[in-house]
Design an enzyme around this catalytic site. Structure first.
Site, PDB file in Angstrom:
ATOM      1  N   SER A 150       0.840  -1.202   0.000  1.00  0.00           N
ATOM      2  CA  SER A 150       0.000   0.000   0.000  1.00  0.00           C
ATOM      3  C   SER A 150       0.870   1.245   0.000  1.00  0.00           C
ATOM      4  O   SER A 150       1.979   1.248   0.562  1.00  0.00           O
ATOM      5  CB  SER A 150      -0.897   0.027   1.242  1.00  0.00           C
ATOM      6  OG  SER A 150      -1.517   1.284   1.417  1.00  0.00           O
ATOM      7  N   TYR A 183      -2.123  -0.904  10.398  1.00  0.00           N
ATOM      8  CA  TYR A 183      -2.314  -1.460   9.054  1.00  0.00           C
ATOM      9  C   TYR A 183      -1.218  -0.980   8.114  1.00  0.00           C
ATOM     10  O   TYR A 183      -0.598  -1.774   7.394  1.00  0.00           O
ATOM     11  CB  TYR A 183      -3.684  -1.060   8.514  1.00  0.00           C
ATOM     12  CG  TYR A 183      -3.843  -1.342   7.034  1.00  0.00           C
ATOM     13  CD1 TYR A 183      -3.972  -2.642   6.569  1.00  0.00           C
ATOM     14  CD2 TYR A 183      -3.833  -0.302   6.102  1.00  0.00           C
ATOM     15  CE1 TYR A 183      -4.097  -2.913   5.205  1.00  0.00           C
ATOM     16  CE2 TYR A 183      -3.965  -0.552   4.753  1.00  0.00           C
ATOM     17  CZ  TYR A 183      -4.093  -1.862   4.307  1.00  0.00           C
ATOM     18  OH  TYR A 183      -4.204  -2.118   2.955  1.00  0.00           O
ATOM     19  N   LYS A 187       1.886  -2.935   6.039  1.00  0.00           N
ATOM     20  CA  LYS A 187       2.169  -2.795   4.613  1.00  0.00           C
ATOM     21  C   LYS A 187       3.627  -2.392   4.366  1.00  0.00           C
ATOM     22  O   LYS A 187       4.215  -2.772   3.340  1.00  0.00           O
ATOM     23  CB  LYS A 187       1.212  -1.783   3.988  1.00  0.00           C
ATOM     24  CG  LYS A 187      -0.259  -2.182   4.044  1.00  0.00           C
ATOM     25  CD  LYS A 187      -0.595  -3.280   3.048  1.00  0.00           C
ATOM     26  CE  LYS A 187      -0.650  -4.657   3.610  1.00  0.00           C
ATOM     27  NZ  LYS A 187      -1.005  -5.685   2.606  1.00  0.00           N
TER      28      LYS A 187
END
Length: 306
Positions: A150, A183, A187
């Site tokens: 990401s 999160y 990534k």
């Protein structure tokens, strides 16, 4: 690259394109994890439309396709053994992931974002390497392993990086941070793992890259605060566009290895990743992950990177 204004500009101006209609994947086999919905499902549809001969969809629900649970090393090891029995495996797209907004402990005892997105994905990448390597040697072709990351890896402070054991430190609820920090950190771990994995494997056998699919409408956001719907309405790409970013990174982008692909082109990862400190942390994350997997998942074949 990496700033909020840059993010907005790219989301509004870049229009991801599907694979060329004339591109044929006839005779090839691909597997996609987390492809029962969202971007993974759209990527699967696009590969099939380019005459892919065999597609393996790997999700947690065994009633649908090949079972694979990132929170079970027994499941991951069994999945790897099953891929070794394939006649060939040309492409592996590791797309499965979660975005948990509050601390939760996984079944294996680690923070859930770290377990599913980093530890589970890393274990799956090792489990499918033998099948990819066997195919490259048998058919004299480069196979490809692509891990979904990401752009959010640009945006986090990663304060955990100074801990004596980073992964163990991240199991502490006090380190979780706010909103999407954990999160995005998971990534970042994907990018660091991919780069170090690529350094240990010849691109003539398996090309290893990571991809940013962009900000898209997806079930990934189901745990996010309600205001995410405003951002989705303003900036999000469609699932089909996100899926095209995944397929582009998986089957195109020739000459790459250990690369970060974003907006369907090779792009520099975050300044931290490219810094001397990032290189040191990259090797530390690798060492910690391998040590943890050797202890908790001894059934997974790690011979290619030992």
């Amino acid at each position: 690259m990496g700033g909020f204004l840059g993010f907005v500009y790219r989301q509004w101006t870049v229009k991801p394109k599907p694979l060329p209609p004339a591109l044929s994947l006839s005779g090839k086999t691909a597997l996609i994890t987390g492809a029962n919905s969202g971007l993974g499902l759209e990527a699967a549809r696009e590969l099939v439309s380019r005459r892919l001969s065999r597609l393996i969809i790997a999700v947690r629900d065994p009633s649908k396709v090949w079972p694979l649970d990132h929170d079970s090393y027994e499941s991951i090891a069994g999945f790897g053994k099953r891929t070794e029995k394939l006649e060939r495996l040309d492409y592996a797209l590791l797309n499965a992931g979660v975005k948990m907004m509050s601390y939760e402990k996984s079944a294996l005892g680690h923070e859930t974002n770290v377990q599913i997105n980093h530890l589970g994905t890393s274990a799956v990448s090792l489990a499918v390497l033998p099948a990819l390597n066997k195919t490259s040697k048998k058919f004299n072709t480069s196979t490809r392993l692509t891990i979904v990351s990401s752009e959010g890896h640009f945006w986090i402070p990663f304060k955990e990086r100074t801990a004596s054991n980073i992964l163990m430190h991240m199991d502490d609820p006090k380190t979780f941070g706010t909103q999407q920090q954990r999160y995005y950190t998971s990534k970042l771990l994907n990018v660091l793992w991919t780069r170090e994995l690529a350094s240990k494997i010849s691109p003539e056998e398996v090309v290893v890259n990571t991809v940013n699919p962009g900000f898209c409408y997806s079930g990934l956001h189901r745990h996010s605060a309600s205001f995410i719907n405003v951002f989705l309405w303003l900036f999000a790409w469609t699932p089909e566009q996100g899926g095209s970013c995944l397929t582009d990174a998986l089957v195109r982008q020739g000459g790459s290895h250990g690369a970060y692909v974003s907006e369907q082109r090779l792009t520099a990862p975050s300044p931290f990743v490219l810094s001397p400190e990032g290189a040191t942390v990259q090797k530390k994350i690798w060492s910690e992950t391998i040590a943890l997997l050797k202890q908790e998942a001894p059934a997974i074949d790690m011979s290619m990177v030992a």
